[in-house]
Scaffold this motif. Structure first.
Motif, PDB file in Angstrom:
ATOM      1  N   TYR A  11      16.926 -20.441 -56.017  1.00 45.59           N
ATOM      2  CA  TYR A  11      15.583 -20.446 -56.592  1.00 45.59           C
ATOM      3  C   TYR A  11      15.698 -20.461 -58.116  1.00 45.59           C
ATOM      4  N   LYS A  12      14.874 -21.260 -58.738  1.00 45.75           N
ATOM      5  CA  LYS A  12      14.840 -21.323 -60.195  1.00 45.75           C
ATOM      6  C   LYS A  12      13.860 -20.275 -60.726  1.00 45.75           C
ATOM      7  N   THR A  13      14.307 -19.436 -61.619  1.00 46.65           N
ATOM      8  CA  THR A  13      13.454 -18.416 -62.238  1.00 46.65           C
ATOM      9  C   THR A  13      13.569 -18.522 -63.758  1.00 46.65           C
ATOM     10  N   LYS A  15      14.738 -16.410 -65.613  1.00 42.94           N
ATOM     11  CA  LYS A  15      16.017 -15.828 -66.030  1.00 42.94           C
ATOM     12  C   LYS A  15      17.214 -16.651 -65.572  1.00 42.94           C
ATOM     13  N   GLY A  16      16.930 -17.769 -64.890  1.00 42.71           N
ATOM     14  CA  GLY A  16      18.023 -18.611 -64.422  1.00 42.71           C
ATOM     15  C   GLY A  16      17.961 -18.828 -62.921  1.00 42.71           C
ATOM     16  N   THR A  17      19.058 -19.289 -62.352  1.00 42.05           N
ATOM     17  CA  THR A  17      19.124 -19.588 -60.929  1.00 42.05           C
ATOM     18  C   THR A  17      19.519 -18.348 -60.135  1.00 42.05           C
ATOM     19  N   VAL A  18      18.768 -18.084 -59.069  1.00 36.54           N
ATOM     20  CA  VAL A  18      19.037 -16.949 -58.187  1.00 36.54           C
ATOM     21  C   VAL A  18      19.368 -17.480 -56.798  1.00 36.54           C
ATOM     22  N   LYS A  19      20.410 -16.945 -56.191  1.00 32.19           N
ATOM     23  CA  LYS A  19      20.779 -17.338 -54.829  1.00 32.19           C
ATOM     24  C   LYS A  19      20.121 -16.401 -53.826  1.00 32.19           C
ATOM     25  N   GLY A  20      19.128 -16.924 -53.108  1.00 27.03           N
ATOM     26  CA  GLY A  20      18.504 -16.134 -52.047  1.00 27.03           C
ATOM     27  C   GLY A  20      19.395 -16.053 -50.830  1.00 27.03           C
ATOM     28  N   VAL A  21      20.091 -17.148 -50.535  1.00 29.66           N
ATOM     29  CA  VAL A  21      21.072 -17.213 -49.452  1.00 29.66           C
ATOM     30  C   VAL A  21      22.345 -17.784 -50.058  1.00 29.66           C
ATOM     31  N   ASP A  22      23.465 -17.118 -49.801  1.00 25.86           N
ATOM     32  CA  ASP A  22      24.708 -17.483 -50.481  1.00 25.86           C
ATOM     33  C   ASP A  22      25.807 -17.832 -49.486  1.00 25.86           C
ATOM     34  N   ASN A  23      25.904 -19.139 -49.165  1.00 26.47           N
ATOM     35  CA  ASN A  23      26.994 -19.668 -48.340  1.00 26.47           C
ATOM     36  C   ASN A  23      27.108 -18.935 -46.994  1.00 26.47           C
ATOM     37  N   VAL A  24      26.020 -18.916 -46.235  1.00 26.35           N
ATOM     38  CA  VAL A  24      25.977 -18.227 -44.941  1.00 26.35           C
ATOM     39  C   VAL A  24      26.276 -19.192 -43.806  1.00 26.35           C
ATOM     40  N   SER A  25      27.146 -18.768 -42.903  1.00 23.80           N
ATOM     41  CA  SER A  25      27.438 -19.511 -41.675  1.00 23.80           C
ATOM     42  C   SER A  25      27.268 -18.568 -40.486  1.00 23.80           C
ATOM     43  N   LEU A  26      26.494 -19.012 -39.493  1.00 24.54           N
ATOM     44  CA  LEU A  26      26.240 -18.213 -38.294  1.00 24.54           C
ATOM     45  C   LEU A  26      26.086 -19.128 -37.088  1.00 24.54           C
ATOM     46  N   GLU A  27      26.423 -18.620 -35.916  1.00 28.57           N
ATOM     47  CA  GLU A  27      26.117 -19.303 -34.665  1.00 28.57           C
ATOM     48  C   GLU A  27      25.334 -18.339 -33.779  1.00 28.57           C
ATOM     49  N   ILE A  28      24.220 -18.817 -33.252  1.00 29.49           N
ATOM     50  CA  ILE A  28      23.354 -17.998 -32.403  1.00 29.49           C
ATOM     51  C   ILE A  28      23.250 -18.691 -31.058  1.00 29.49           C
ATOM     52  N   ASP A  29      23.586 -17.973 -29.995  1.00 24.67           N
ATOM     53  CA  ASP A  29      23.703 -18.577 -28.669  1.00 24.67           C
ATOM     54  C   ASP A  29      22.359 -18.773 -27.989  1.00 24.67           C
ATOM     55  N   GLN A  30      22.339 -19.712 -27.045  1.00 22.69           N
ATOM     56  CA  GLN A  30      21.166 -19.955 -26.213  1.00 22.69           C
ATOM     57  C   GLN A  30      20.771 -18.684 -25.463  1.00 22.69           C
ATOM     58  N   GLY A  31      19.493 -18.318 -25.549  1.00 20.23           N
ATOM     59  CA  GLY A  31      18.984 -17.169 -24.817  1.00 20.23           C
ATOM     60  C   GLY A  31      19.287 -15.822 -25.449  1.00 20.23           C
ATOM     61  N   GLU A  32      19.913 -15.818 -26.609  1.00 21.20           N
ATOM     62  CA  GLU A  32      20.286 -14.581 -27.283  1.00 21.20           C
ATOM     63  C   GLU A  32      19.115 -14.036 -28.107  1.00 21.20           C
ATOM     64  N   ILE A  33      19.062 -12.712 -28.230  1.00 18.00           N
ATOM     65  CA  ILE A  33      18.157 -12.087 -29.199  1.00 18.00           C
ATOM     66  C   ILE A  33      19.028 -11.609 -30.345  1.00 18.00           C
ATOM     67  N   PHE A  34      18.854 -12.227 -31.495  1.00 16.65           N
ATOM     68  CA  PHE A  34      19.756 -12.027 -32.630  1.00 16.65           C
ATOM     69  C   PHE A  34      18.984 -11.395 -33.783  1.00 16.65           C
ATOM     70  N   GLY A  35      19.492 -10.294 -34.293  1.00 16.56           N
ATOM     71  CA  GLY A  35      18.845  -9.593 -35.391  1.00 16.56           C
ATOM     72  C   GLY A  35      19.514  -9.869 -36.722  1.00 16.56           C
ATOM     73  N   ILE A  36      18.715 -10.025 -37.768  1.00 16.35           N
ATOM     74  CA  ILE A  36      19.213 -10.143 -39.131  1.00 16.35           C
ATOM     75  C   ILE A  36      18.636  -8.967 -39.914  1.00 16.35           C
ATOM     76  N   VAL A  37      19.511  -8.108 -40.415  1.00 16.71           N
ATOM     77  CA  VAL A  37      19.109  -6.835 -41.003  1.00 16.71           C
ATOM     78  C   VAL A  37      19.457  -6.808 -42.483  1.00 16.71           C
ATOM     79  N   GLY A  38      18.580  -6.214 -43.261  1.00 11.87           N
ATOM     80  CA  GLY A  38      18.859  -6.051 -44.682  1.00 11.87           C
ATOM     81  C   GLY A  38      17.661  -5.458 -45.386  1.00 11.87           C
ATOM     82  N   TYR A  39      17.891  -4.911 -46.563  1.00 12.87           N
ATOM     83  CA  TYR A  39      16.788  -4.386 -47.354  1.00 12.87           C
ATOM     84  C   TYR A  39      16.014  -5.540 -47.995  1.00 12.87           C
ATOM     85  N   SER A  40      14.881  -5.224 -48.578  1.00 12.73           N
ATOM     86  CA  SER A  40      14.084  -6.229 -49.283  1.00 12.73           C
ATOM     87  C   SER A  40      14.936  -6.891 -50.363  1.00 12.73           C
ATOM     88  N   GLY A  41      14.899  -8.221 -50.405  1.00 17.52           N
ATOM     89  CA  GLY A  41      15.684  -8.952 -51.389  1.00 17.52           C
ATOM     90  C   GLY A  41      17.077  -9.313 -50.936  1.00 17.52           C
TER      91      GLY A  41
END
Length: 337
Positions: A11-13, A15-41
């Protein structure tokens, strides 16, 4: 079902460029319930919106059901998005439309016939438990009922994937439990793959098969929910787990303890066995249980107990060796903890 390959979102701000997502790789299986956890930001919402390209990744690829969404033109992307439903924290219902019309709108936008759409809406309202609320307006509904409308709307086009953006954060605990039960039922009945972002570990514990923990745009820990609850490696994961498996002893109680205070972690069926009782019977020590709890994660028990052990140093050491053999781990706590 979902494959996220080296995804970065910048994202361009001012104050400069901010990485909201930084080189993430994931695989989520068919029929799975997958949680992504983290604080705000942490980047979890940005990552979720990248899955259906509400946010276009700066780099990387998103595959859903074998299709690389990043490579699609606008027309094909709109069609593919129909198979990705989404529910939101704040519902986003049209206040001037009835419950029926809020769900009907999603079908109309997809070009479905009126006859087909009307039956589908009624079937969906039956599925989410709102068959008697079809002609009500959002202002006449509770928060939980509004979210049920949102779920029905998200299911209108028979999606294969359901994205949940803090779907229970605005709800009270009892309503949250009801919505989580509904999501589990939908997952089982329809075989949907569900991706759920949250900062509430109780939600993850209740519904998810696997989870990813995010911090500063990166996935810092990944595994089954049970694995991460039982043996978290990262400090942030431990912090989240402590919110559910919290064991703080009153300082006044700790001050009265003259023996060795230990925290014992039991994993799996061993949590239901008489390990503590065996210690009392088989060793020349006195054991005082100060705190204890057993949680069930996907119906598998996870136990934590805090005990004071009194006896000779050799005998206490024998107990610790025995417990280490039986339990996930034993943490010796100092008297000022």
């Amino acid at each position: 079902m979902i494959e996220i390959k080296s995804v970065t979102k910048e994202y361009k701000t001012k104050k400069g460029t901010v990485k909201g997502v930084d080189n993430v790789s994931l695989e989520i299986d068919q029929g799975e319930i997958f949680g992504i956890v983290g604080y705000s930001g942490a980047g979890k919402s940005s990552l979720l919106r990248c899955i259906n390209l509400m946010e276009k990744p700066t780099s990387g690829e998103i595959f859903v059901d074998g299709v690389n969404l990043v490579k699609l033109n606008a027309s094909k992307l709109r069609k593919s998005r129909q198979k990705i439903g989404m529910i939101f924290q704040h519902f986003y219902l049209a206040t001037s439309k009835t419950v029926f019309d809020n769900v009907y709108f999603a079908l109309k936008a997809a070009g479905k016939s009126k006859t087909e759409s009307q039956k589908k809406v009624l079937d969906l309202l039956e599925l989410v438990g709102l068959a008697d609320k079809a002609q009500h307006y959002p202002s006449q509904l509770s928060g939980g009922q509004k979210q049920r409308v949102g779920i029905a709307r998200a299911l209108a086009n028979d999606p294969k994937v359901l994205l949940c953006d803090e779907a229970t954060s605005a709800l009270d605990p009892s309503t949250t439990q009801a919505i989580l039960k509904l999501l589990k039922d939908i997952n089982e009945k329809l075989g949907l793959t569900i991706v759920l972002i949250t900062h509430e570990m109780e939600v993850v514990k209740e519904i998810c098969d696997r989870m990813a923990v995010m911090e500063e745009g990166k996935v810092i820990e990944l595994g089954s929910v049970y694995q991460l609850f039982a043996q978290p490696k990262e400090n942030l994961t431990k912090e989240f787990i402590d919110g559910v498996m919290q064991f703080k002893l009153p300082q006044a109680l700790v001050g009265k303890c003259k023996g060795t205070i230990v925290k014992i972690h039991f994993r799996g069926r061993i949590a239901e066995e008489s390990v503590v009782s065996d210690v009392l019977k088989g060793f020349n020590v006195r054991a005082n249980i100060l705190h204890g709890k057993i949680e069930y994660i996907k119906e598998v028990p996870l136990g934590v107990f805090i005990m004071e052990l009194k006896g000779t140093s050799d005998e206490v050491e024998r107990v610790l060796t025995y417990l280490n053999d039986k339990a996930v781990g034993v943490e010796v706590m100092t008297s000022d903890n």
